[in-house]
Motif scaffolding. Structure first.
Motif, PDB file in Angstrom:
ATOM      1  N   ARG A 292      34.594  56.758  45.597  1.00  0.00           N
ATOM      2  CA  ARG A 292      34.248  55.284  45.315  1.00  0.00           C
ATOM      3  C   ARG A 292      34.867  54.307  46.455  1.00  0.00           C
ATOM      4  O   ARG A 292      35.989  54.263  46.975  1.00  0.00           O
ATOM      5  N   ILE A 293      33.960  53.221  46.535  1.00  0.00           N
ATOM      6  CA  ILE A 293      34.135  52.391  47.844  1.00  0.00           C
ATOM      7  C   ILE A 293      34.052  51.021  46.872  1.00  0.00           C
ATOM      8  O   ILE A 293      33.362  50.567  46.186  1.00  0.00           O
ATOM      9  N   LEU A 294      35.102  50.270  47.433  1.00  0.00           N
ATOM     10  CA  LEU A 294      35.421  48.860  47.003  1.00  0.00           C
ATOM     11  C   LEU A 294      34.967  47.934  48.353  1.00  0.00           C
ATOM     12  O   LEU A 294      35.456  48.243  49.594  1.00  0.00           O
ATOM     13  N   ARG A 295      34.687  46.875  48.259  1.00  0.00           N
ATOM     14  CA  ARG A 295      34.735  45.784  49.151  1.00  0.00           C
ATOM     15  C   ARG A 295      34.975  44.471  48.951  1.00  0.00           C
ATOM     16  O   ARG A 295      34.844  43.959  47.797  1.00  0.00           O
ATOM     17  N   GLY A 296      35.549  43.740  49.654  1.00  0.00           N
ATOM     18  CA  GLY A 296      36.049  42.408  49.246  1.00  0.00           C
ATOM     19  C   GLY A 296      35.347  41.347  50.394  1.00  0.00           C
ATOM     20  O   GLY A 296      35.233  41.464  51.587  1.00  0.00           O
ATOM     21  N   ARG A 297      34.776  40.478  49.730  1.00  0.00           N
ATOM     22  CA  ARG A 297      33.971  39.250  50.656  1.00  0.00           C
ATOM     23  C   ARG A 297      34.854  37.671  50.257  1.00  0.00           C
ATOM     24  O   ARG A 297      35.082  37.514  49.259  1.00  0.00           O
ATOM     25  N   PHE A 298      34.743  37.085  51.732  1.00  0.00           N
ATOM     26  CA  PHE A 298      35.415  35.737  51.102  1.00  0.00           C
ATOM     27  C   PHE A 298      34.416  35.010  50.317  1.00  0.00           C
ATOM     28  O   PHE A 298      33.369  35.024  50.248  1.00  0.00           O
ATOM     29  N   ALA A 299      35.242  34.005  49.383  1.00  0.00           N
ATOM     30  CA  ALA A 299      34.454  33.178  48.447  1.00  0.00           C
ATOM     31  C   ALA A 299      35.280  31.959  48.502  1.00  0.00           C
ATOM     32  O   ALA A 299      36.526  31.801  48.567  1.00  0.00           O
ATOM     33  N   LEU A 300      34.592  30.969  48.377  1.00  0.00           N
ATOM     34  CA  LEU A 300      34.766  29.557  48.471  1.00  0.00           C
ATOM     35  C   LEU A 300      34.274  28.712  47.685  1.00  0.00           C
ATOM     36  O   LEU A 300      32.868  28.305  47.685  1.00  0.00           O
ATOM     37  N   ALA A 301      34.794  28.610  46.191  1.00  0.00           N
ATOM     38  CA  ALA A 301      34.037  27.985  45.241  1.00  0.00           C
ATOM     39  C   ALA A 301      34.677  26.709  44.930  1.00  0.00           C
ATOM     40  O   ALA A 301      35.950  26.455  44.989  1.00  0.00           O
ATOM     41  N   PRO A 302      33.936  25.765  44.186  1.00  0.00           N
ATOM     42  CA  PRO A 302      34.696  24.444  43.875  1.00  0.00           C
ATOM     43  C   PRO A 302      35.833  24.778  42.744  1.00  0.00           C
ATOM     44  O   PRO A 302      35.727  25.585  42.090  1.00  0.00           O
ATOM     45  N   VAL A 304      38.560  26.242  42.964  1.00  0.00           N
ATOM     46  CA  VAL A 304      39.259  27.427  42.969  1.00  0.00           C
ATOM     47  C   VAL A 304      40.029  27.526  44.300  1.00  0.00           C
ATOM     48  O   VAL A 304      39.207  26.964  45.392  1.00  0.00           O
ATOM     49  N   PRO A 305      40.972  28.410  44.555  1.00  0.00           N
ATOM     50  CA  PRO A 305      41.503  28.664  46.015  1.00  0.00           C
ATOM     51  C   PRO A 305      40.643  29.610  46.470  1.00  0.00           C
ATOM     52  O   PRO A 305      39.893  30.297  46.044  1.00  0.00           O
ATOM     53  N   PRO A 306      40.765  29.547  47.840  1.00  0.00           N
ATOM     54  CA  PRO A 306      39.961  30.411  48.621  1.00  0.00           C
ATOM     55  C   PRO A 306      40.247  31.925  48.225  1.00  0.00           C
ATOM     56  O   PRO A 306      41.523  31.923  48.083  1.00  0.00           O
ATOM     57  N   GLN A 307      39.372  32.885  48.289  1.00  0.00           N
ATOM     58  CA  GLN A 307      39.702  34.373  47.835  1.00  0.00           C
ATOM     59  C   GLN A 307      38.911  35.206  48.178  1.00  0.00           C
ATOM     60  O   GLN A 307      37.808  34.958  48.844  1.00  0.00           O
ATOM     61  N   GLN A 308      39.031  36.477  48.021  1.00  0.00           N
ATOM     62  CA  GLN A 308      37.993  37.677  48.051  1.00  0.00           C
ATOM     63  C   GLN A 308      37.489  37.829  46.719  1.00  0.00           C
ATOM     64  O   GLN A 308      38.247  37.809  45.770  1.00  0.00           O
ATOM     65  N   ARG A 309      36.285  37.986  46.753  1.00  0.00           N
ATOM     66  CA  ARG A 309      35.345  38.552  45.656  1.00  0.00           C
ATOM     67  C   ARG A 309      35.278  40.031  45.826  1.00  0.00           C
ATOM     68  O   ARG A 309      34.728  40.494  46.908  1.00  0.00           O
ATOM     69  N   LEU A 310      35.704  40.854  44.796  1.00  0.00           N
ATOM     70  CA  LEU A 310      35.799  42.273  44.933  1.00  0.00           C
ATOM     71  C   LEU A 310      34.777  42.810  44.132  1.00  0.00           C
ATOM     72  O   LEU A 310      34.318  42.453  42.923  1.00  0.00           O
ATOM     73  N   PRO A 324      39.421  40.735  38.689  1.00  0.00           N
ATOM     74  CA  PRO A 324      40.471  40.226  37.982  1.00  0.00           C
ATOM     75  C   PRO A 324      41.412  39.233  38.602  1.00  0.00           C
ATOM     76  O   PRO A 324      42.136  38.523  37.754  1.00  0.00           O
ATOM     77  N   PHE A 325      41.571  39.299  39.862  1.00  0.00           N
ATOM     78  CA  PHE A 325      42.267  38.353  40.519  1.00  0.00           C
ATOM     79  C   PHE A 325      41.549  36.950  40.863  1.00  0.00           C
ATOM     80  O   PHE A 325      40.824  36.919  42.004  1.00  0.00           O
ATOM     81  N   VAL A 326      41.856  36.002  40.207  1.00  0.00           N
ATOM     82  CA  VAL A 326      41.126  34.875  40.435  1.00  0.00           C
ATOM     83  C   VAL A 326      41.817  34.117  41.795  1.00  0.00           C
ATOM     84  O   VAL A 326      41.227  32.995  42.494  1.00  0.00           O
ATOM     85  N   VAL A 327      42.950  34.722  42.404  1.00  0.00           N
ATOM     86  CA  VAL A 327      43.641  33.748  43.452  1.00  0.00           C
ATOM     87  C   VAL A 327      43.714  35.301  44.472  1.00  0.00           C
ATOM     88  O   VAL A 327      45.086  35.217  44.963  1.00  0.00           O
ATOM     89  N   THR A 328      43.162  36.093  44.576  1.00  0.00           N
ATOM     90  CA  THR A 328      43.214  37.210  45.712  1.00  0.00           C
ATOM     91  C   THR A 328      43.189  36.667  47.006  1.00  0.00           C
ATOM     92  O   THR A 328      42.233  35.766  47.269  1.00  0.00           O
ATOM     93  N   GLU A 329      44.297  36.798  47.876  1.00  0.00           N
ATOM     94  CA  GLU A 329      44.206  36.301  49.353  1.00  0.00           C
ATOM     95  C   GLU A 329      42.995  36.620  50.089  1.00  0.00           C
ATOM     96  O   GLU A 329      42.289  37.806  50.045  1.00  0.00           O
ATOM     97  N   PRO A 330      42.395  35.778  50.835  1.00  0.00           N
ATOM     98  CA  PRO A 330      41.161  35.848  51.260  1.00  0.00           C
ATOM     99  C   PRO A 330      40.887  37.186  52.009  1.00  0.00           C
ATOM    100  O   PRO A 330      39.981  37.878  52.248  1.00  0.00           O
ATOM    101  N   ASP A 331      41.698  37.570  53.196  1.00  0.00           N
ATOM    102  CA  ASP A 331      41.726  38.693  54.063  1.00  0.00           C
ATOM    103  C   ASP A 331      42.643  39.777  53.685  1.00  0.00           C
ATOM    104  O   ASP A 331      43.118  40.781  54.502  1.00  0.00           O
ATOM    105  N   ALA A 332      43.189  39.948  52.452  1.00  0.00           N
ATOM    106  CA  ALA A 332      44.134  40.685  52.153  1.00  0.00           C
ATOM    107  C   ALA A 332      43.570  42.352  52.196  1.00  0.00           C
ATOM    108  O   ALA A 332      42.379  42.482  51.946  1.00  0.00           O
ATOM    109  N   PRO A 333      44.292  43.265  52.520  1.00  0.00           N
ATOM    110  CA  PRO A 333      43.899  44.807  52.560  1.00  0.00           C
ATOM    111  C   PRO A 333      43.870  45.068  51.084  1.00  0.00           C
ATOM    112  O   PRO A 333      44.310  44.505  50.015  1.00  0.00           O
ATOM    113  N   LEU A 334      42.932  46.170  50.707  1.00  0.00           N
ATOM    114  CA  LEU A 334      42.507  46.683  49.551  1.00  0.00           C
ATOM    115  C   LEU A 334      42.749  48.183  49.848  1.00  0.00           C
ATOM    116  O   LEU A 334      42.346  48.817  50.752  1.00  0.00           O
TER     117      LEU A 334
END
Length: 652
Positions: A292-302, A304-310, A324-334
């Motif tokens: 199982r592989i997950l990826r997180g990409r930087f998201a900047l939307a009106p 909302v805080p900057p975050q990762q989209r997973l 599920p995390f609308v406020v996931t840290e942008p560069d956080a490890p997964l």
């Protein structure tokens, strides 16, 4: 700045580290630029961070000829470098815990042909040591150097994991923002005695490269190479490089903003140079023959805080959205782990709390949320994130992390299914402020955590599971003298209930490993491969147990290629086969726009030397490496079947 980031493709800003002189020190002992607090960068850092900006932090030190030129004997000393390192550290510490461990780039204004002087090495070594050494009262910061040519090479010779910001200020006829042109490649013509031309290197006139640095202190026929985080802007001669761009929301809302037409801003491998980790972030979890592989990409939307989209990319169909995390840290490890008999994801929220999401019995990602705040500020997660999760039984899991006080902390999830509160797992030794973590279960009774300690030694801690001795971790240094890079990536894998292997990058930039056997005895830390087989100082590692007697490790070479090490266990222990090296082929034509979904031909892509690597198996015969990459300057996910005839593929 908020309008600018929301309506442009800019994602980081330069910021000068400025502050008042240290108490008891004359103002003249610090460069005028570093005392210029009226420039206002420091008091606005947290507001800009909340808007989504990354930072290239610059501290203006002394140079031989340009900028803040050192003129007196007192300025040309290690002691003056140490003073400036303490100044930098004190100013950055006051900006708060989130910026702890950030890369701070020392501004050197020497020219391309200037020869470094002997005092300069002493000055910079004092500065680097003072800003980065363990200190319970001040957060540490990772050294970088802004410069060019001979000064860069001289400092790489004595500080091999130095971050660099390459200075290239010149004219170019190539416009920025052209995603059909690859801007990042080895500029072979600019390297003296460099490696042979890469088969996929585009002609020099196509694109604006970030040049790779050869370390001439290595053997002449066997140089070591280092990638800068980014390069100085270039002047563009045409009129296509406008900021704000015509017709953009910024230009419409602010018609009086001055339009800049001469700068090329496409100049960095990462979204946030202070964090120095590439997008996308990756995590993998093997389940039998399926990974199982997950990826997180930087998201900047009106709004909302900057975050990762997973999202989950393997299995690809159907794609399971993990958001599920609308406020996931942008560069956080997964982190993916088998917890309570089901896959679970662990990451970090923008408030610094650790979060969990789990797969439900139907195989779908359920809602996630915070595991709760730390019991004390000192027990909060360190700014430079380091955490790991492992389960030695379905009803007993550990989450281990490095806290703000650089002590190892842990949480335990027992049969009740609830995570306990964070507790200090180890009083000594402290973890080095730049250390990664590798956490791995060994059999049904032991959890092993590996890190670099304050003495820069690889250290293993073990917890032998009983309810009565939690959290009595036992620590043991695996070496007497340090052999690894301060911030080396770490990876650990346990192919059987008795065996455990750990992998890291040595000061000589070679892959190194140690093995724990069935008798509980660690082997010596041993280099793998030929002396010329060097890795990138800031690359990540991926390790996978392909069987009871087989382990695969993937890394990036110093020249940015995928290196594959295959280890096998014999009568005398674990040994690596000759390493294999792969890279995506050149594109036969201009790169087309990627389709919306599905793995596609990876020709013309490049591996990102600051990105994650995950290894996993999709069938009995197909093992893949997943890597952060670049296509036309845009971040993408790459994968490569590790068979001899495997192909590179890219996922939009």
């Amino acid at each position: 700045m908020g309008t600018l980031i929301a309506n442009s493709n800019l994602r980081f800003t330069g910021a000068y580290v400025t502050g008042p002189p240290l108490a008891g020190e004359p103002a003249g002992n610090f460069t005028p630029t570093t005392r210029a607090v009226e420039r206002a960068w420091m008091r606005n850092l947290n507001a800009l961070l909340a808007q989504g900006w990354g930072f290239a932090f610059f501290y203006v030190g002394h140079s031989v000829s340009g900028g803040e030129q050192a003129r007196t004997a007192a300025q040309k000393t290690r002691a003056r470098g140490e003073l400036h390192g303490r100044h930098l550290r004190t100013v950055m510490h006051a900006s708060g815990p989130r910026l702890g461990g950030s890369v701070v780039i020392i501004d050197n204004e020497d020219g391309e042909t200037d020869d470094p002087e002997a005092w300069e090495t002493d000055y910079y070594l004092g500065l680097f040591e003072a800003m980065s050494r363990p200190d319970p009262d001040l957060r540490a910061f990772r050294p970088g150097l802004y410069g060019r040519g001979k000064t860069m090479d001289a400092m790489l010779a004595v500080w091999p994991d130095l971050f660099m910001w390459d200075v290239q200020v010149d004219d170019t006829p190539i416009a920025p923002y052209d995603l059909q042109v690859h801007p990042i490649h080895v500029d072979v013509a600019a390297i003296q005695d460099g490696p042979p031309p890469r088969p996929n290197a585009p002609p020099r006139q196509h694109g604006v490269p970030i040049r790779i640095y050869p370390s001439t202190h290595a053997r002449a026929r066997d140089p070591t190479f280092a990638w800068p985080l980014g390069r100085q802007f270039r002047f563009h001669k045409g009129a296509r490089a406008e900021l704000p761009m015509r017709g953009s929301a910024t230009a419409t809302a602010l018609p009086r903003w001055r339009r800049i037409e001469t700068w090329d801003y496409d100049c960095c491998f990462v979204r946030d140079p202070a964090r120095a980790i590439a997008e996308p972030r990756l995590a993998g979890l093997g389940e039998g023959l399926s990974t199982r592989i997950l990826r997180g990409r930087f998201a900047l939307a009106p709004q909302v805080p900057p975050q990762q989209r997973l999202d989950q990319v393997e299995p690809l169909l159907p794609i399971v959205r993990v958001d599920p995390f609308v406020v996931t840290e942008p560069d956080a490890p997964l982190l993916l782990a088998q917890v309570g008999g089901r896959p679970a994801l662990y990451t970090v929220l923008v408030n610094g709390e650790i979060a969990e999401a789990r797969v439900d019995p139907q195989g779908q990602w359920g809602p996630g949320g915070s595991l709760g705040p730390p019991p004390t500020p000192a027990a909060a997660l360190r700014g430079l994130r380091a955490l790991g999760v492992a389960s030695h039984r379905a009803d007993d899991s550990h989450l281990v992390y490095v806290a703000e006080n650089n002590l190892l902390h842990a949480r335990r999830r027992a049969a009740t299914g609830a995570w306990g509160a964070a507790v200090q797992a180890l009083a000594q030794p402290r973890v080095h402020p730049f250390s990664d973590l590798a956490v791995c279960a060994r059999g049904a009774a032991e959890v092993v955590t590996l890190f670099i300690d304050e003495q820069r030694r690889l250290t293993a801690t073990s917890w032998l599971g009983t309810s009565r001795n939690w959290p009595a971790f036992q620590a043991r240094a695996l070496e007497q003298a340090p052999s690894l890079l301060r911030g080396t990536a770490l990876a650990a894998v346990s192919p059987t209930a008795a065996d455990l292997l750990v992998f890291a990058i040595g000061q000589d930039r070679r892959l190194r490993f140690a093995a724990l056997n069935e008798r509980g005895v660690w082997s010596a830390i041993t280099p793998a491969g030929d002396v010329a087989h060097r890795l990138g100082a800031h690359g990540r590692l991926g390790a996978f147990a392909a069987g009871d007697a087989s382990v695969i490790v993937c890394a990036l070479t110093d020249a940015g290629r995928l290196a594959v090490y295959r280890f096998s266990r014999g009568a005398t222990g674990w040994t690596p086969a000759p390493r294999e090296v792969f890279e995506p082929p050149a594109a036969a034509a201009a790169l087309p726009i990627l389709a919306a979904a599905g793995w596609q031909d990876g020709a013309g892509c490049t591996l990102n030397p600051f990105g994650d690597i995950v290894v996993g198996r999709q069938s009995a015969t197909a093992t893949f490496a997943y890597c952060a990459g670049l296509r036309g300057g845009a971040p993408v996910l790459l994968r490569r079947d590790l068979s001899a005839t495997g192909r590179w593929e890219v996922l939009p």
